[in-house]
Design a protein around this motif. Structure first.
Motif, short mmCIF file in Angstrom:
data_model
loop_
_atom_site.label_atom_id
_atom_site.label_comp_id
_atom_site.label_asym_id
_atom_site.label_seq_id
_atom_site.Cartn_x
_atom_site.Cartn_y
_atom_site.Cartn_z
N LEU A 130 0.83 -1.21 0.00
CA LEU A 130 0.00 0.00 0.00
C LEU A 130 0.87 1.26 0.00
N ALA A 131 2.00 1.22 0.71
CA ALA A 131 2.89 2.38 0.76
C ALA A 131 3.66 2.57 -0.55
N ASN A 132 4.02 1.46 -1.19
CA ASN A 132 4.74 1.52 -2.46
C ASN A 132 4.33 0.29 -3.27
N PRO A 133 3.39 0.45 -4.19
CA PRO A 133 2.83 -0.70 -4.91
C PRO A 133 3.72 -1.30 -6.00
N LYS A 134 4.92 -0.74 -6.19
CA LYS A 134 5.84 -1.32 -7.17
C LYS A 134 6.54 -2.51 -6.54
N VAL A 135 6.38 -3.68 -7.18
CA VAL A 135 6.93 -4.92 -6.66
C VAL A 135 7.62 -5.69 -7.78
N GLU A 136 8.33 -6.71 -7.37
CA GLU A 136 8.89 -7.66 -8.33
C GLU A 136 8.81 -9.04 -7.71
N LEU A 137 8.47 -10.02 -8.55
CA LEU A 137 8.50 -11.39 -8.08
C LEU A 137 9.43 -12.19 -8.97
N CYS A 138 9.92 -13.29 -8.41
CA CYS A 138 10.85 -14.15 -9.12
C CYS A 138 10.54 -15.60 -8.76
N ALA A 139 10.58 -16.47 -9.77
CA ALA A 139 10.37 -17.90 -9.56
C ALA A 139 11.26 -18.66 -10.52
N MET A 140 11.58 -19.90 -10.16
CA MET A 140 12.42 -20.72 -11.01
C MET A 140 11.81 -22.09 -11.15
N LYS A 141 11.92 -22.65 -12.37
CA LYS A 141 11.51 -24.03 -12.61
C LYS A 141 12.30 -24.58 -13.78
N GLY A 142 12.84 -25.76 -13.62
CA GLY A 142 13.49 -26.47 -14.70
C GLY A 142 14.54 -25.71 -15.48
N GLY A 143 15.39 -24.97 -14.83
CA GLY A 143 16.45 -24.27 -15.52
C GLY A 143 16.06 -22.92 -16.11
N GLU A 144 14.83 -22.52 -15.93
CA GLU A 144 14.37 -21.19 -16.36
C GLU A 144 13.90 -20.43 -15.13
N TRP A 145 13.96 -19.11 -15.23
CA TRP A 145 13.41 -18.28 -14.16
C TRP A 145 12.62 -17.14 -14.77
N ILE A 146 11.69 -16.66 -13.97
CA ILE A 146 10.84 -15.55 -14.40
C ILE A 146 11.00 -14.42 -13.40
N ARG A 147 11.04 -13.22 -13.93
CA ARG A 147 10.98 -12.02 -13.11
C ARG A 147 9.79 -11.23 -13.62
N LEU A 148 8.89 -10.89 -12.73
CA LEU A 148 7.70 -10.11 -13.08
C LEU A 148 7.74 -8.84 -12.24
N CYS A 149 7.86 -7.71 -12.90
CA CYS A 149 7.86 -6.44 -12.17
C CYS A 149 6.65 -5.63 -12.64
#
Length: 131
Positions: A54-73
């Motif tokens: 709520l104070a700063n709605p800018k976020v990033e998430l990261c996950a990994m599976k099977g040698g690949e990773w995702i970053r979602l900002c």
């Protein structure tokens, strides 16, 4: 969006980064959901992560599976619609033991806006997906 959802769902756990003042905070999450064409996450109303978003709605998430990773900002938007809350808890029925919906409930659902996902690996060029 479906590609991003499928990747995160299959990874099962992702790590969400927020900001607490000038200190980054990262914690594991497991909820990801598509509702009304938007990508949602869920948390509890009383948690520090809720206050940080709520104070700063800018976020990033990261996950990994099977040698690949995702970053979602992107930017998270609180959705107080009870139907959105119910849809999330329908998807994650075990959470109903801990969370309730509605104005007096303790669940909060957020959807991503202005978001970019990057799927990377050491074996292929990054795949960039705008949500």
């Amino acid at each position: 969006m479906k590609r991003v959802y499928d990747f995160i769902k299959e990874a099962q756990t992702y790590y969400l980064a927020t900001v607490d003042g000038d200190q980054p905070r990262v914690r594991p999450f497991g909820t990801i959901h598509i509702y009304n064409g938007k990508l949602y996450i869920q948390t509890g109303k009383g948690k520090d992560v809720m206050k940080q978003i709520l104070a700063n709605p800018k976020v990033e998430l990261c996950a990994m599976k099977g040698g690949e990773w995702i970053r979602l900002c992107g930017t998270l938007v609180l959705d107080e619609d009870i139907a959105a809350q119910e849809s999330m808890l329908d998807e994650y029925a075990d959470l109903r033991k801990m969370y309730s919906t509605g104005p007096d409930g303790n669940t909060a659902v957020f959807y991503f806006t202005d978001a970019t996902a990057t799927i990377s690996s050491f074996t292929h060029a990054p795949e960039i997906i705008q949500l």
